[in-house]
Design a protein around this motif. Structure first.
Motif, short mmCIF file in Angstrom:
data_model
loop_
_atom_site.label_atom_id
_atom_site.label_comp_id
_atom_site.label_asym_id
_atom_site.label_seq_id
_atom_site.Cartn_x
_atom_site.Cartn_y
_atom_site.Cartn_z
N PRO A 1 -10.29 20.94 -38.26
CA PRO A 1 -8.93 21.21 -38.12
C PRO A 1 -8.03 21.13 -36.87
CG PRO A 1 -10.08 23.15 -38.87
CD PRO A 1 -10.82 21.83 -38.60
N GLY A 2 -6.67 20.66 -36.79
CA GLY A 2 -6.18 20.82 -35.50
C GLY A 2 -5.90 22.19 -34.88
N TYR A 3 -5.73 23.33 -36.11
CA TYR A 3 -5.82 24.55 -35.66
C TYR A 3 -6.29 25.61 -36.63
CZ TYR A 3 -3.62 28.80 -33.53
OH TYR A 3 -3.45 30.00 -33.16
N ASN B 1 -4.68 16.64 -36.78
CA ASN B 1 -3.64 17.42 -36.37
C ASN B 1 -2.64 17.82 -37.29
OD1 ASN B 1 -4.63 18.29 -33.61
ND2 ASN B 1 -3.69 16.04 -32.95
N ALA B 2 -2.75 17.05 -38.48
CA ALA B 2 -1.94 17.31 -39.65
C ALA B 2 -2.69 18.36 -40.93
CB ALA B 2 -1.55 16.05 -40.47
N ILE B 3 -4.07 18.72 -40.34
CA ILE B 3 -4.79 19.33 -41.37
C ILE B 3 -5.10 20.89 -40.72
CG2 ILE B 3 -6.79 19.57 -42.52
CD1 ILE B 3 -6.88 16.52 -42.34
N TRP B 4 -4.75 22.07 -41.02
CA TRP B 4 -4.97 23.13 -40.31
C TRP B 4 -5.57 23.94 -41.47
CZ3 TRP B 4 -0.68 24.78 -36.34
CH2 TRP B 4 -0.46 23.64 -35.55
N ALA B 5 -6.14 25.16 -40.78
CA ALA B 5 -6.94 26.07 -42.02
C ALA B 5 -6.71 27.43 -41.57
CB ALA B 5 -8.42 25.52 -41.85
N LEU C 1 -3.96 24.02 -44.97
CA LEU C 1 -2.51 23.63 -44.90
C LEU C 1 -2.32 22.23 -44.18
CD1 LEU C 1 0.56 24.72 -44.96
CD2 LEU C 1 0.46 25.59 -42.78
N VAL C 2 -1.69 21.35 -45.07
CA VAL C 2 -1.77 19.75 -44.69
C VAL C 2 -0.25 19.43 -44.79
CG1 VAL C 2 -4.03 19.64 -45.44
CG2 VAL C 2 -2.03 18.98 -46.99
N ALA D 1 -1.84 13.36 -43.14
CA ALA D 1 -3.23 13.82 -43.08
C ALA D 1 -4.34 12.83 -43.51
CB ALA D 1 -3.22 15.28 -43.91
N ILE D 2 -4.13 12.32 -44.71
CA ILE D 2 -5.17 11.64 -45.51
C ILE D 2 -4.81 10.33 -45.89
CG2 ILE D 2 -6.87 11.53 -47.33
CD1 ILE D 2 -7.67 14.31 -46.87
#
Length: 203
Positions: free
Chosen positions: A41-43, A193-197, A149-150, A155-156
């Protein structure tokens, strides 16, 4: 799938086709989620405590020492500030329960907006929520990602070389039909970077 036409008739054939189509949908979801969690994840925001599945209402508010709502607020704000447009939160139904318990979270000056369809969480603020049974369930595990959070526009991605196709093969000798569902399909992460956790603390 194969079946005897004489014993079952056309009504069973329709039921088999419907069941096969539903299972294809489940398989697509599983592969998309697998690609999501396999990415870096990006962050990542870290919870105050682990998610022990014991969220409860006491007095005027909730007992939620992990503060998953607060971490979601921070994650959403950071992601939008980075130029992304987060629109989906993906969690296990057991993790989604934490948001259903929320009444007046002390860390927010604004009233929380949570929408539920029956017992299924569908929205938290502007975010659509997917309660996915294959996602990581609440537990006391440390260093574990519990929520994703996407920005679904970045993201995909998925591509079909051949859309799902149903074919029939009849065996006259056995008075039976063979049903085959197949497709050429692939899925891949496009932008990490469009996928955060949100994850539990390391210890």
């Amino acid at each position: 799938n194969s079946f005897d036409e004489f014993k079952t008739g056309s009504s069973y054939r329709r039921a088999v086709i419907k069941s096969m189509a539903q299972h294809w949908g489940v398989w697509f979801d599983k592969k998309i989620y697998a690609a999501l969690i396999a990415s870096s994840p990006g962050y990542t925001e870290t919870l105050n405590n682990t998610l022990d599945c014991n969220g409860s209402i006491s007095g005027s508010c909730c007992t939620n020492g992990s503060d998953i709502y607060g971490r979601l607020l921070d994650l959403d704000a950071r992601m939008r500030a980075a130029g992304y447009d987060p629109d989906y939160l993906i969690v296990s139904p057991t993790v989604a329960n934490y948001f259903k318990y929320l009444q007046t979270p002390g860390n927010s000056i604004a009233n929380i907006s949570v929408k539920v369809n029956g017992t299924v969480l569908t929205k938290v603020g502007h975010l659509n929520v997917i309660e996915y049974g294959g996602a990581t369930a609440c537990s006391t595990a440390t260093a574990t990602k519990f929520a994703w959070l996407v920005d679904s526009s970045r993201a995909i991605g998925q591509a079909f070389g051949k859309h799902p196709t149903l074919e029939f093969d009849r065996s006259a000798e056995c008075n039976a039909w063979k049903l085959v569902f197949w497709a050429y399909w692939g899925v891949s992460v496009l932008d990490t970077n469009a996928i955060w956790a949100i994850q539990s603390p390391d210890s």
